[in-house]
Design a protein around this motif. Structure first.
Motif, PDB file in Angstrom:
ATOM      1  N   PHE A  78      -6.451   6.345   8.075  1.00 12.82           N
ATOM      2  CA  PHE A  78      -5.749   7.484   8.666  1.00 12.82           C
ATOM      3  C   PHE A  78      -5.310   7.118  10.085  1.00 12.82           C
ATOM      4  O   PHE A  78      -6.085   6.551  10.854  1.00 12.82           O
ATOM      5  N   PHE A  79      -4.069   7.449  10.397  1.00 14.62           N
ATOM      6  CA  PHE A  79      -3.572   7.224  11.751  1.00 14.62           C
ATOM      7  C   PHE A  79      -2.560   8.310  12.073  1.00 14.62           C
ATOM      8  O   PHE A  79      -2.112   9.051  11.188  1.00 14.62           O
ATOM      9  N   SER A  80      -2.218   8.443  13.335  1.00 14.97           N
ATOM     10  CA  SER A  80      -1.303   9.516  13.736  1.00 14.97           C
ATOM     11  C   SER A  80      -0.235   8.967  14.662  1.00 14.97           C
ATOM     12  O   SER A  80      -0.412   7.920  15.300  1.00 14.97           O
TER      13      SER A  80
ATOM     14  N   PRO B  79       0.824  -1.205   0.000  1.00 14.15           N
ATOM     15  CA  PRO B  79       0.000   0.000   0.000  1.00 14.15           C
ATOM     16  C   PRO B  79       0.861   1.259   0.000  1.00 14.15           C
ATOM     17  O   PRO B  79       2.023   1.248   0.394  1.00 14.15           O
ATOM     18  N   GLU B  80       0.232   2.318  -0.431  1.00 12.35           N
ATOM     19  CA  GLU B  80       0.907   3.608  -0.496  1.00 12.35           C
ATOM     20  C   GLU B  80       0.705   4.330   0.836  1.00 12.35           C
ATOM     21  O   GLU B  80      -0.398   4.367   1.365  1.00 12.35           O
ATOM     22  N   ILE B  81       1.786   4.875   1.394  1.00 17.81           N
ATOM     23  CA  ILE B  81       1.691   5.608   2.664  1.00 17.81           C
ATOM     24  C   ILE B  81       2.182   7.035   2.448  1.00 17.81           C
ATOM     25  O   ILE B  81       3.206   7.255   1.814  1.00 17.81           O
ATOM     26  N   ARG B  82       1.415   7.980   2.960  1.00 17.18           N
ATOM     27  CA  ARG B  82       1.839   9.380   2.907  1.00 17.18           C
ATOM     28  C   ARG B  82       1.778   9.973   4.306  1.00 17.18           C
ATOM     29  O   ARG B  82       1.011   9.515   5.145  1.00 17.18           O
ATOM     30  N   LYS B  83       2.569  11.012   4.496  1.00 10.52           N
ATOM     31  CA  LYS B  83       2.563  11.720   5.773  1.00 10.52           C
ATOM     32  C   LYS B  83       2.271  13.188   5.487  1.00 10.52           C
ATOM     33  O   LYS B  83       2.918  13.795   4.637  1.00 10.52           O
TER      34      LYS B  83
ATOM     35  N   GLN C 230       8.013   3.740  17.438  1.00 10.24           N
ATOM     36  CA  GLN C 230       7.139   4.883  17.686  1.00 10.24           C
ATOM     37  C   GLN C 230       5.706   4.403  17.901  1.00 10.24           C
ATOM     38  O   GLN C 230       5.275   3.409  17.319  1.00 10.24           O
ATOM     39  N   LYS C 231       5.010   5.116  18.761  1.00 14.85           N
ATOM     40  CA  LYS C 231       3.621   4.770  19.038  1.00 14.85           C
ATOM     41  C   LYS C 231       2.719   5.441  18.017  1.00 14.85           C
ATOM     42  O   LYS C 231       2.839   6.639  17.756  1.00 14.85           O
ATOM     43  N   LEU C 232       1.809   4.647  17.449  1.00 13.67           N
ATOM     44  CA  LEU C 232       0.865   5.158  16.463  1.00 13.67           C
ATOM     45  C   LEU C 232      -0.558   4.858  16.920  1.00 13.67           C
ATOM     46  O   LEU C 232      -0.805   3.866  17.606  1.00 13.67           O
ATOM     47  N   LYS C 233      -1.478   5.709  16.501  1.00 15.58           N
ATOM     48  CA  LYS C 233      -2.874   5.571  16.920  1.00 15.58           C
ATOM     49  C   LYS C 233      -3.777   5.598  15.692  1.00 15.58           C
ATOM     50  O   LYS C 233      -3.669   6.504  14.858  1.00 15.58           O
TER      51      LYS C 233
ATOM     52  N   TYR D 134      -0.777  10.290   9.273  1.00 17.04           N
ATOM     53  CA  TYR D 134      -0.399   9.439   8.148  1.00 17.04           C
ATOM     54  C   TYR D 134      -1.659   8.982   7.418  1.00 17.04           C
ATOM     55  O   TYR D 134      -2.741   8.894   7.999  1.00 17.04           O
ATOM     56  N   PHE D 135      -1.474   8.652   6.144  1.00 16.43           N
ATOM     57  CA  PHE D 135      -2.577   8.223   5.299  1.00 16.43           C
ATOM     58  C   PHE D 135      -2.099   7.025   4.488  1.00 16.43           C
ATOM     59  O   PHE D 135      -1.021   7.053   3.893  1.00 16.43           O
ATOM     60  N   MET D 136      -2.872   5.947   4.508  1.00 14.54           N
ATOM     61  CA  MET D 136      -2.484   4.719   3.820  1.00 14.54           C
ATOM     62  C   MET D 136      -3.625   4.262   2.912  1.00 14.54           C
ATOM     63  O   MET D 136      -4.777   4.209   3.341  1.00 14.54           O
ATOM     64  N   ALA D 137      -3.312   3.964   1.655  1.00 12.36           N
ATOM     65  CA  ALA D 137      -4.315   3.448   0.721  1.00 12.36           C
ATOM     66  C   ALA D 137      -4.150   1.940   0.618  1.00 12.36           C
ATOM     67  O   ALA D 137      -3.106   1.456   0.184  1.00 12.36           O
ATOM     68  N   LEU D 138      -5.180   1.202   1.035  1.00 14.35           N
ATOM     69  CA  LEU D 138      -5.092  -0.261   1.061  1.00 14.35           C
ATOM     70  C   LEU D 138      -5.722  -0.911  -0.162  1.00 14.35           C
ATOM     71  O   LEU D 138      -5.800  -2.126  -0.230  1.00 14.35           O
ATOM     72  N   ASN D 139      -6.192  -0.111  -1.130  1.00  8.88           N
ATOM     73  CA  ASN D 139      -6.935  -0.717  -2.238  1.00  8.88           C
ATOM     74  C   ASN D 139      -6.097  -1.686  -3.057  1.00  8.88           C
ATOM     75  O   ASN D 139      -6.623  -2.572  -3.710  1.00  8.88           O
ATOM     76  N   LYS D 140      -4.778  -1.570  -3.004  1.00  9.54           N
ATOM     77  CA  LYS D 140      -3.933  -2.523  -3.730  1.00  9.54           C
ATOM     78  C   LYS D 140      -3.933  -3.895  -3.072  1.00  9.54           C
ATOM     79  O   LYS D 140      -3.538  -4.873  -3.673  1.00  9.54           O
TER      80      LYS D 140
END
Length: 340
Positions: A318-320, A20-24, A305-308, A331-337
């Protein structure tokens, strides 16, 4: 974040990465991000000191909408013109009108000061968690309070508000997490998680049962997620707590001889609409199949690192990061792949 997802082989025996694609997002927040909800394409962000909007359609500009108030949970009900929140020092259920928030962004004066910005749901205080569930044409709101669970149903115009449907005040355990399942299209049952395990309340009879109480645990239960498994007539559940998950039905009978075991204790667990369940740990994010608990992908962090988890829609997650003295980011992750 480094991506480490096992490649899959397509029909032509060609390796293809389903990573998946991840963006910050660039914006750094100097307050704790507690929750978020999508409003159209844009992201409403609840922090310990206010409500903001991240403009995802443009340059990622952040608008401050409400200052000085703590927002613990958000849910956008666009057709009702409502942002449902748990907010404030007393953890009230407060409903903000989306038209009011929109006017704050576009600096419109059409509100004219006559229409209120929000309304509270009764005198409720001490809300822990809520869930919106649709049944036929009815929107139910299930609220976990300090020592009770209340169920509301949305009454359309001329009422245009949530009205009390059921109140369960004689609980054996204090609820921390709530959901509502519709068994075989007709029977409504509240499922809730506590520090002891998971429990159910039949809405018709008010009967209460324990669905799952972990027996070997020395520590208290941290309930992460109540997942009603798809295509099971609302009868089968995956109950995630601490660093594992169990499969059982809504009557407490174990339904699969499988234990979902995370590689480490997650800070968040969430069911994603493409049949995946995700766990956010300090070292990695794991993606698992919701039916079999098999590992579909791992995202290793460059450093611990802790993520939520914040929210998900149409396989966009979406998570932070959790603030550690300085700032945090989204952060933003596209799981469609990764669709199975």
């Amino acid at each position: 974040i480094d991506v480490n997802v096992s490649p899959h082989i397509d029909e032509n025996n060609q390796f293809k990465s389903n990573a998946p694609e991840i963006r910050k997002y660039k914006k750094r927040f100097n307050c704790d991000i507690l929750c978020a909800a999508l409003w159209g394409v844009n992201l409403l962000i609840g922090t310990d000191n206010g409500l903001m909007l991240l403009d995802r359609s443009g340059q990622g500009k952040v608008y401050s909408l409400i200052k000085g108030r703590r927002f613990q949970q958000l849910n956008v009900l666009e057709s009702q013109n409502i942002l449902l929140t748990i907010s404030g020092k007393k953890n009230k259920i407060r409903l903000y009108y989306l038209s009011f928030l929109k006017n704050k962004i576009v600096k419109s004066q059409t509100n004219d000061g006559k229409r209120p910005a929000f309304t509270n749901l009764g005198e409720l205080q001490g809300a822990k968690h809520f869930k919106i569930v649709k049944y036929e044409r009815i929107k139910f709101l299930i609220v976990a309070l300090d020592d009770s669970i209340e169920v509301y149903a949305w009454a359309p115009k001329p009422y245009h508000k949530f009205m009390t449907f059921k109140v369960f005040s004689q609980l054996s355990y204090r609820p921390l997490l709530v959901d509502l399942t519709i068994e075989e299209g007709s029977r409504l049952k509240v499922i809730y998680g506590s520090t002891y395990g998971f429990h159910a309340i039949d809405l018709d009879t008010s009967n209460q049962i324990d669905i799952y109480l972990p027996s070997q645990l020395n520590d208290s239960v941290i309930p992460h997620a109540i997942i009603v498994l798809p295509n099971t007539n609302g009868m089968q559940l995956l109950l995630c707590y601490n660093n594992e998950g169990v499969y059982c039905d809504t009557y407490g009978k174990k339904s699969k001889d499988i234990l979902l075991q995370w590689g480490e204790l997650p800070t968040s667990v969430a069911y994603i609409s493409n049949g995946k369940v995700m766990g956010w740990g300090n070292k990695a994010i794991e993606i698992r199949n919701v039916d079999s608990a098999t590992l579909d992908g791992v995202f290793m962090h460059k450093r611990a690192q802790k993520l939520k988890y914040l929210c998900e829609k149409n396989e966009k997650v979406f998570f932070s990061s959790i603030r550690n003295g300085s700032s945090c980011q989204i952060y933003f992750m596209a799981l469609n792949k990764m669709s199975s």
